[in-house]
Write a protein that holds these residues in place. Structure first.
Motif: not given
Ligand code: SF4
Ligand code: SF4
Lengths: 357, 363
Positions: B309, B23, A30-31, A302, A27-28, B19, B17
């Motif tokens: 995930r 997460e 991707g961000r 991404f 996730f990091t 992501l 969002d």
């Protein structure tokens, strides 16, 4: 901190890139990639309406992972005449929604044992004559190298002659993975990584923009991927001639090497890390024919900003067991992009905006 | 993490969002399943009949009794399928079918007994519409019907037929099918007599985000009361070949080969991003349901890997046979080895489980 580097626009080092590939923090990554993508291209996600032509599948190389090629005389071998190519293009002309027809022809094929250099020149000029406003993106570095051999011209003159006949841009295929050890297992018949880079450098210097690719998910290591990306970044620093980078996931079916599909998670990570490492590339493409429309759509979150075209024919990937259908309409592509929260932009071959959704 | 309320959930579904919501779901999944194991079950979907009086608009599977391709499997055909399932290491059969007007409780109890006489295999069978139909037909309570079925050999109940637990949506999709409260009631009664069930949700048809929240909330409340859900399985509507799709003008226009069926903009299938969003929200909202399944059958292996995930911890079934999904124009030929490989390459340990999520074998 890696985050700080990205936010302040500082370049990533090789070690940074390796760490990213080793990291589990999807996730990091991707961000951060999204942040960079947005800085470069805003909310835009590009697609192009193009036509793919594969003039022949007869190839002297017969690379191990290539399920597309045939030897001359083998069952399923084919070669298109210039008339057939023009007819194919005419059949697909016109578009219902935006009024634009296709804006690019994408041509790649096998290395034909008998076709003379003039055949390619005639093909280009015939297409230009029939479709003067359409950009021709043609011939991978592998084909250019081969043409230089059959024409007896050096690379520079080969490329300049092709350009004169109508070549506008070059696709990024044939890069595979530069690492010598792996490359010699994967495609020993193909030009070396250095030669690929040399062809691209000369093309860029001759005013021909190109793309770049990386085939991943077969036998390569993380370091091999990172080296590949850095070689591209270095060349781009010198020439600025690359438009887009396209990571290509390996398709195991029907090839001699076998193995497995890359995971969807790896696909997204590879897109994102490419976006972060290749700070001098404007565009990262999630090629939907290779990745499938689902992963391509998610890839827009991404770091990817382009999902390529609406495609009528795409033989090369398909014979290797690609998981997608053969074509998507412009409306379908635009819908997928919007549902990812991005703005669909139909572009031409040079990323000029033709339509915005 | 604290339980989230409906309003927060709606807000996440509409505005978060991807992501961010992913997460959050991933963190919750990690806490619940800290061993990094992703499970799957080896089982076979046996659709004993495709005759169905309900004729749900999204269903590509049902036929009239008189239809030339209507079928009812003989017991021998069913046994043969079970033999094959066991030979492939299977531990469960998923026994489901349409609402066949000529079949009464005797058929079901005979079938269950004859299977249990021959095999020690878990029978995961008869979703709430079938159970409810039998109760009505024989004027029994749901509880009585369930007890009869269980005595005959039924072990657990699949969560099918839930679609969206909002009667507004059911009125459009499946007017003849049981209402939300009836679906929930069958599950509650089953849980009360100690049976385990799963719960599903089919989204991406005509529902609004509010309906999805209604559904999740109904499942969570019931789980608070009864506690018998082993897993939640969200999947997206597959529009091809269905009445709902065929009655709608084709928009967006079809790709070559008519891949989309014929669909209006409302009925455009849920995209990958929608799927991940709903999946993640399910993981976040259903704090009392331990397992969330990724649906590789509807989403493909690659997106199912990504789903691991975004909140999922189970890969569902190896699907030795899957008629219903195949009929809607989606089919993936995938072996058990492909599933194990897919789980591993997504970064997890793969394990075969039984119906109750007990691990049988690690790979
Ligand atoms: S990959 Fe290209 S060069 Fe290699 S065999 Fe196939 S067509 Fe020929
Ligand atoms: S979904 Fe089930 S109840 Fe509805 S028509 Fe199909 S088989 Fe019958």
């Amino acid at each position: 901190m890696l985050e700080d580097k990205v936010f302040s626009g500082e370049r990533l080092t090789r070690e940074d890139a390796i760490k990213l590939f080793q990291s589990d923090d999807l996730f990091t990554i991707g961000r951060l990639a999204s942040y960079v993508a947005e800085k470069k291209n805003g909310r835009n996600a590009y697609f192009i309406v193009n036509r793919h032509i594969n003039p022949t599948n007869i190839c002297v190389n017969r690379c191990k992972f290539c399920a597309f090629s045939r030897s001359k005389g083998e069952e399923g071998a084919y070669e298109l005449t210039i008339e057939e190519i023009i007819k194919k293009l005419k059949d697909g002309h016109g578009s219902r929604v935006t009024g634009h027809g296709f804006s690019e022809v994408h041509i790649v094929g096998g290395l034909h044992p008998d076709w003379p250099f003039e055949y390619y020149l005639n093909m280009l000029s015939a297409i230009k004559k029939e479709f003067p406003s359409i950009a021709i993106k043609a011939f991978t570095a592998v084909e250019i190298d081969y043409m230089s051999k059959i024409s007896g011209l050096n690379l520079e003159d080969t490329l300049k002659t092709l350009k004169k006949s109508g070549l506008d841009l070059m696709p990024g295929g044939g890069a595979e993975i530069f690492a010598e050890g792996i490359r010699s297992k994967l495609c020993p018949e193909k030009i070396s990584g250095d030669r690929w880079l040399e062809v691209m450098e000369i093309a860029h210097n001759a005013g021909i923009k190109t793309n770049a690719t990386m085939l991943y998910g077969h036998l390569e290591s993380i370091e091999d991927r990172v080296d590949h990306l850095f070689k591209l970044r270095d060349l781009q620093d010198r020439t600025g001639g690359f438009q887009a980078f396209i990571p290509l996931s390996y398709h195991p079916k029907n090839t001699e090497i076998g193995g497995f599909y890359s995971s969807g998670v790896d696909d997204l990570k590879t897109i994102a890390i490419s976006r972060l490492v290749l700070d001098n590339f404007e565009h990262i493409k999630a090629y939907w024919i290779m990745l499938g429309e689902k992963i391509s759509q998610v890839a827009l979150l991404f770091g990817a900003d382009d999902i390529d075209g609406t495609i009528i024919e795409e033989k090369i990937t398909h014979s290797a067991g690609a998981m997608t259908e053969e074509g998507m309409t412009k409306e379908e592509l635009a819908y997928l992009i919007k549902k990812a929260g991005k703005t669909p932009v139909e572009r031409d071959a040079f990323y000029n905006e033709l339509w915005k959704g | 993490m604290e339980r989230i309320d409906k309003q927060t959930a709606l807000n996440l579904l509409k505005n978060a969002d991807l992501l961010e919501i992913g997460e959050l779901a991933d963190t919750i999944r990690k806490n619940l399943h800290s061993e990094g194991i992703v499970t799957f079950i080896v089982d076979r979907n046996i659709n004993y009949t495709n005759v169905c009086i309900n004729k749900c608009k999204f269903c590509a599977f049902y036929r009239d009794v008189e239809s030339p391709d209507a079928y009812l499997l003989s017991n021998d055909e069913i046994f043969k399928k079970i033999d094959e399932t066991i030979a492939l290491g299977g531990t469960q059969i998923l026994l489901q079918g349409g609402i066949h007007p000529e079949l009464g409780l005797d058929y079901y109890t005979d079938l269950l007994k004859s299977i249990k006489d021959r095999y020690s295999i878990n029978i995961h069978g008869f979703s709430p519409p079938e159970v409810n139909y039998l109760a009505e037909r024989h004027v029994l309570t749901i509880r009585e019907t369930l007890i009869i079925l269980r005595q005959a050999g039924l072990d657990s109940i699949p969560g099918g037929g839930a679609e969206i637990l909002s009667d507004r949506v059911r009125e459009v999709l499946s007017p003849k099918k049981i209402k939300s409260s009836q679906w929930l009631n069958v599950m509650e009664e089953a849980h009360k007599i100690g049976m385990r069930t799963t719960a599903t949700m089919m989204f991406g048809s005509v529902e609004e985000p509010e309906d999805i929240i209604e559904h999740l909330d109904a499942i969570r409340s019931l789980q608070d009361r009864a506690g018998g859900f082993t897993a939640f399985i969200p999947w997206s509507f597959q529009p091809k070949n269905t009445e709902l799709a065929q009655n709608s003008p084709p928009h967006p226009p079809l790709a070559k080969g008519g891949r989309r069926g014929g669909i209006n903009s409302k009925l455009y299938p849920a995209t990958a991003v929608d799927y991940l969003r709903v999946l993640a929200l399910s993981r976040i909202y259903l704090d009392n349901v331990k397992n969330i399944q990724a649906s590789w059958v509807t989403q493909g292996l690659k997106l199912a890997q990504v789903a691991l995930r975004f909140g999922a911890n189970d890969f569902g079934s190896t699907m030795i046979e899957e008629n219903v999904v195949k009929a809607a124009g989606v089919s993936f030929r995938v072996s058990r080895e492909d599933i194990i490989q897919a789980i591993k390459s997504a970064g997890f340990k793969a394990a075969q489980r039984d119906t109750y999520y007990k691990i049988l074998r690690s790979f």
